[in-house]
Design a protein around this motif. Structure first.
Motif, PDB file in Angstrom:
ATOM      1  N   ILE A 106       0.839  -1.198   0.000  1.00 28.89           N
ATOM      2  CA  ILE A 106       0.000   0.000   0.000  1.00 28.89           C
ATOM      3  C   ILE A 106       0.878   1.253   0.000  1.00 28.89           C
ATOM      4  N   GLN A 107       1.969   1.221   0.784  1.00 25.69           N
ATOM      5  CA  GLN A 107       2.892   2.355   0.795  1.00 25.69           C
ATOM      6  C   GLN A 107       3.510   2.561  -0.586  1.00 25.69           C
ATOM      7  N   ARG A 108       3.876   1.468  -1.222  1.00 25.26           N
ATOM      8  CA  ARG A 108       4.469   1.559  -2.560  1.00 25.26           C
ATOM      9  C   ARG A 108       3.477   2.174  -3.545  1.00 25.26           C
ATOM     10  N   ASN A 109       2.227   1.714  -3.501  1.00 27.58           N
ATOM     11  CA  ASN A 109       1.200   2.267  -4.383  1.00 27.58           C
ATOM     12  C   ASN A 109       0.997   3.756  -4.121  1.00 27.58           C
ATOM     13  N   MET A 110       0.987   4.122  -2.835  1.00 31.88           N
ATOM     14  CA  MET A 110       0.776   5.521  -2.461  1.00 31.88           C
ATOM     15  C   MET A 110       1.898   6.398  -2.997  1.00 31.88           C
ATOM     16  N   ASP A 111       3.138   5.959  -2.821  1.00 33.15           N
ATOM     17  CA  ASP A 111       4.276   6.743  -3.304  1.00 33.15           C
ATOM     18  C   ASP A 111       4.262   6.866  -4.823  1.00 33.15           C
ATOM     19  N   GLU A 112       3.936   5.778  -5.504  1.00 35.01           N
ATOM     20  CA  GLU A 112       3.892   5.818  -6.969  1.00 35.01           C
ATOM     21  C   GLU A 112       2.836   6.796  -7.465  1.00 35.01           C
ATOM     22  N   ILE A 113       1.668   6.796  -6.812  1.00 36.37           N
ATOM     23  CA  ILE A 113       0.588   7.690  -7.248  1.00 36.37           C
ATOM     24  C   ILE A 113       0.951   9.143  -6.968  1.00 36.37           C
ATOM     25  N   VAL A 114       1.535   9.397  -5.799  1.00 36.27           N
ATOM     26  CA  VAL A 114       1.911  10.766  -5.450  1.00 36.27           C
ATOM     27  C   VAL A 114       2.942  11.317  -6.430  1.00 36.27           C
ATOM     28  N   PHE A 115       3.956  10.524  -6.760  1.00 34.61           N
ATOM     29  CA  PHE A 115       5.052  11.022  -7.595  1.00 34.61           C
ATOM     30  C   PHE A 115       4.825  10.817  -9.091  1.00 34.61           C
ATOM     31  N   GLU A 116       4.222   9.695  -9.475  1.00 37.35           N
ATOM     32  CA  GLU A 116       4.109   9.382 -10.896  1.00 37.35           C
ATOM     33  C   GLU A 116       2.762   9.792 -11.487  1.00 37.35           C
ATOM     34  N   GLU A 117       1.686   9.706 -10.683  1.00 37.43           N
ATOM     35  CA  GLU A 117       0.367  10.106 -11.184  1.00 37.43           C
ATOM     36  C   GLU A 117       0.174  11.610 -11.042  1.00 37.43           C
ATOM     37  N   TYR A 118       0.383  12.121  -9.820  1.00 42.07           N
ATOM     38  CA  TYR A 118       0.156  13.549  -9.580  1.00 42.07           C
ATOM     39  C   TYR A 118       1.425  14.390  -9.748  1.00 42.07           C
ATOM     40  N   ARG A 119       2.591  13.774  -9.585  1.00 41.48           N
ATOM     41  CA  ARG A 119       3.874  14.449  -9.791  1.00 41.48           C
ATOM     42  C   ARG A 119       4.095  15.589  -8.786  1.00 41.48           C
ATOM     43  N   SER A 382      12.145  14.177  -2.250  1.00 42.96           N
ATOM     44  CA  SER A 382      11.766  14.916  -3.449  1.00 42.96           C
ATOM     45  C   SER A 382      11.473  13.944  -4.591  1.00 42.96           C
ATOM     46  N   LYS A 383      10.852  14.454  -5.638  1.00 39.75           N
ATOM     47  CA  LYS A 383      10.549  13.608  -6.788  1.00 39.75           C
ATOM     48  C   LYS A 383      11.833  13.072  -7.425  1.00 39.75           C
ATOM     49  N   ALA A 384      12.859  13.917  -7.494  1.00 37.15           N
ATOM     50  CA  ALA A 384      14.130  13.472  -8.068  1.00 37.15           C
ATOM     51  C   ALA A 384      14.766  12.378  -7.213  1.00 37.15           C
ATOM     52  N   GLU A 385      14.693  12.536  -5.893  1.00 39.33           N
ATOM     53  CA  GLU A 385      15.243  11.515  -4.994  1.00 39.33           C
ATOM     54  C   GLU A 385      14.454  10.216  -5.105  1.00 39.33           C
ATOM     55  N   TYR A 386      13.135  10.319  -5.256  1.00 36.47           N
ATOM     56  CA  TYR A 386      12.317   9.116  -5.428  1.00 36.47           C
ATOM     57  C   TYR A 386      12.721   8.366  -6.694  1.00 36.47           C
ATOM     58  N   GLU A 387      12.925   9.104  -7.771  1.00 33.09           N
ATOM     59  CA  GLU A 387      13.306   8.462  -9.033  1.00 33.09           C
ATOM     60  C   GLU A 387      14.693   7.827  -8.933  1.00 33.09           C
ATOM     61  N   GLU A 388      15.551   8.412  -8.100  1.00 33.05           N
ATOM     62  CA  GLU A 388      16.892   7.860  -7.934  1.00 33.05           C
ATOM     63  C   GLU A 388      16.906   6.702  -6.948  1.00 33.05           C
ATOM     64  N   MET A 389      16.192   6.844  -5.825  1.00 30.19           N
ATOM     65  CA  MET A 389      16.213   5.849  -4.759  1.00 30.19           C
ATOM     66  C   MET A 389      15.377   4.629  -5.091  1.00 30.19           C
ATOM     67  N   GLY A 390      14.213   4.856  -5.717  1.00 32.53           N
ATOM     68  CA  GLY A 390      13.283   3.761  -5.946  1.00 32.53           C
ATOM     69  C   GLY A 390      12.307   3.619  -4.787  1.00 32.53           C
ATOM     70  N   ALA A 391      11.273   2.827  -5.009  1.00 31.35           N
ATOM     71  CA  ALA A 391      10.187   2.718  -4.032  1.00 31.35           C
ATOM     72  C   ALA A 391      10.641   2.067  -2.726  1.00 31.35           C
ATOM     73  N   HIS A 392      11.489   1.038  -2.803  1.00 25.12           N
ATOM     74  CA  HIS A 392      11.874   0.311  -1.594  1.00 25.12           C
ATOM     75  C   HIS A 392      12.662   1.192  -0.635  1.00 25.12           C
ATOM     76  N   ARG A 393      13.589   1.987  -1.141  1.00 31.75           N
ATOM     77  CA  ARG A 393      14.381   2.846  -0.277  1.00 31.75           C
ATOM     78  C   ARG A 393      13.550   3.997   0.266  1.00 31.75           C
ATOM     79  N   THR A 394      12.564   4.429  -0.509  1.00 32.32           N
ATOM     80  CA  THR A 394      11.655   5.473  -0.025  1.00 32.32           C
ATOM     81  C   THR A 394      10.839   4.959   1.161  1.00 32.32           C
ATOM     82  N   ILE A 395      10.344   3.737   1.055  1.00 28.83           N
ATOM     83  CA  ILE A 395       9.603   3.128   2.159  1.00 28.83           C
ATOM     84  C   ILE A 395      10.481   3.008   3.389  1.00 28.83           C
TER      85      ILE A 395
END
Length: 402
Positions: A106-119, A382-395
């Motif tokens: 659920i956390q992974r889905n939430m992060d993806e939607i926040v950064f990739e859907e809504y940006r 940040s969005k740039a850090e998310y794209e660099e870190m990936g979902a697992h490291r963000t969690i």
């Protein structure tokens, strides 16, 4: 760059910008369909409808966890629209709350939607209890005091009640307790009770939620009050001081109904009157005795004692002196006093229970204050850090600061 704080509760979303308190909104977190016209309403759009009888609710949450993303996206689209927040995600930092012990998927889905859907430009995700703990100083010691070393947060949510101990801003996971009684269960319990005794209200979730909020309270002495209401049906027998009659809405002059006598009611008929007596305090009693309705769990006062006992002994006195109760059910009159007396009867240390003036919006208010502090910048991704870190490291990052 603006900062948006969004307390994503399973019953209602509390949202607004930190720079402008007038931007605050409380919006139902659900999609509703009317019984007669079958029209769909998203979030606060239900306010434009006059016929609120027999509403069908579809929530994005199931047993306290966000699983219906189609519903949540519809509500978020409404929240971020120009009609509500006028949000431009790419120019906005987002502080978003999540359930306790949220599942990684659920956390992974939430992060993806926040950064990739809504940006969104950046994200800080945390449980609502974390925001409550961050603002506990003002409630316990005042604005001039120091941050309390230990805080015990009791969050009476829509699906569950969580008891969460904190030490120096860090959650003590071994001390977290959950009681499967929340606002939704109390509303359903009230619907079933009045449907059995008086009128069939099983389809009237909207109305009965309003009845609960306006009429129910927590008894300080349940046995005394239940004896005092013996034979009482509203105010029709003996004018019992605990009895009242609720005027059900006609959806032309009233949308939610009101307590008889609180407004002019010259045209009210007997078919509009819902008598209430011991239901007013017997329903909230489930918070303290869930076994009465078939839930074999400890009450919230026992959960508090268990949570404290699971923490190191040197923290017990401080935790018991710094209990903060928030959430929708904390709005029930008498809850704070009853919780304090029940816990005090089981422990030797001094017990203090605090409740803010607006328990439902307290997490959001503290989130606004927390987001303006310099330390909050280090918690964001940040969005740039998310794209660099990936979902697992963000969690993992958000988990390390919960």
């Amino acid at each position: 760059m603006r900062t948006l704080v969004l307390d994503n509760g399973s019953f209602a979303i509390k949202c607004g910008y930190t720079e402008d308190e007038t931007s605050a909104h409380t919006i139902p977190n659900s999609v509703m369909r009317t019984k007669r016209t079958k029209r769909m309403y998203v979030g606060d759009l239900i306010d434009s409808n006059t016929d609120l009888s027999g509403l069908y609710y579809r929530s994005p949450f199931e047993r306290g966890y966000l699983v219906h993303w189609d519903v949540q996206l519809a509500v978020w689209d409404r929240v971020f629209s120009n009609d509500v927040l006028e949000c431009t995600p790419s120019e906005t930092d987002l502080l978003l709350t999540e359930p306790m012990f949220n599942l990684h998927q659920i956390q992974r889905n939430m992060d993806e939607i926040v950064f990739e859907e809504y940006r969104f430009a950046s994200l800080f995700r945390a449980p609502a209890t974390r925001l409550v703990e961050a603002g506990a100083r003002d409630l316990i010691y005042g604005a001039e005091g120091s941050d309390p070393e230990c805080v015990l947060v009791v969050d009476t949510g829509h699906a569950f009640t969580h008891v969460v101990p904190y030490h120096m801003g860090r959650q003590i996971a071994s001390g977290v307790r959950r009681v499967d009684v929340g606002g939704r269960l109390l509303t359903n319990y009230l619907k079933e009770t009045v449907s059995f005794r008086y009128w069939d209200m099983m389809d009237e979730t909207f109305i009965m939620s309003a009845v609960k909020e306006k009429c129910c309270f927590v008894s300080q002495d349940f046995k005394r009050d239940i004896e005092a209401t013996r034979g009482c049906v509203g105010r029709r027998r003996g004018r019992n001081p605990l009895g009242l009659e609720y005027v059900l809405p006609d959806f032309s002059t009233s949308r939610q109904g009101f307590i008889q006598g609180s407004q002019p009611d010259d045209h009210v008929t007997d078919s509009q009157l819902l008598p209430l007596c011991n239901e007013r305090f017997a329903i909230p009693e489930a918070l303290f005795h869930p076994s009465d309705i078939g839930i074999e769990q400890a009450g919230i006062h026992q959960a508090v004692v268990q949570a404290v006992a699971a923490c190191p002994a040197e923290m017990h006195a401080v935790l018991l002196a710094n209990i903060v109760v928030v959430g929708g059910s904390a709005c029930l009159p008498g809850l704070r006093q009853r919780l304090q007396s029940e816990v005090q009867a089981q422990v030797s240390h001094r017990v203090r229970v605090f409740a803010p003036q607006d328990p439902m919006r307290w997490a959001w208010q503290n989130g606004c204050a927390l987001a303006t502090q310099p330390r909050a910048r280090s918690w964001q991704v940040s969005k740039a850090e998310y794209e660099e870190m990936g979902a697992h490291r963000t969690i993992a990052h958000f988990g390390s600061i919960a």
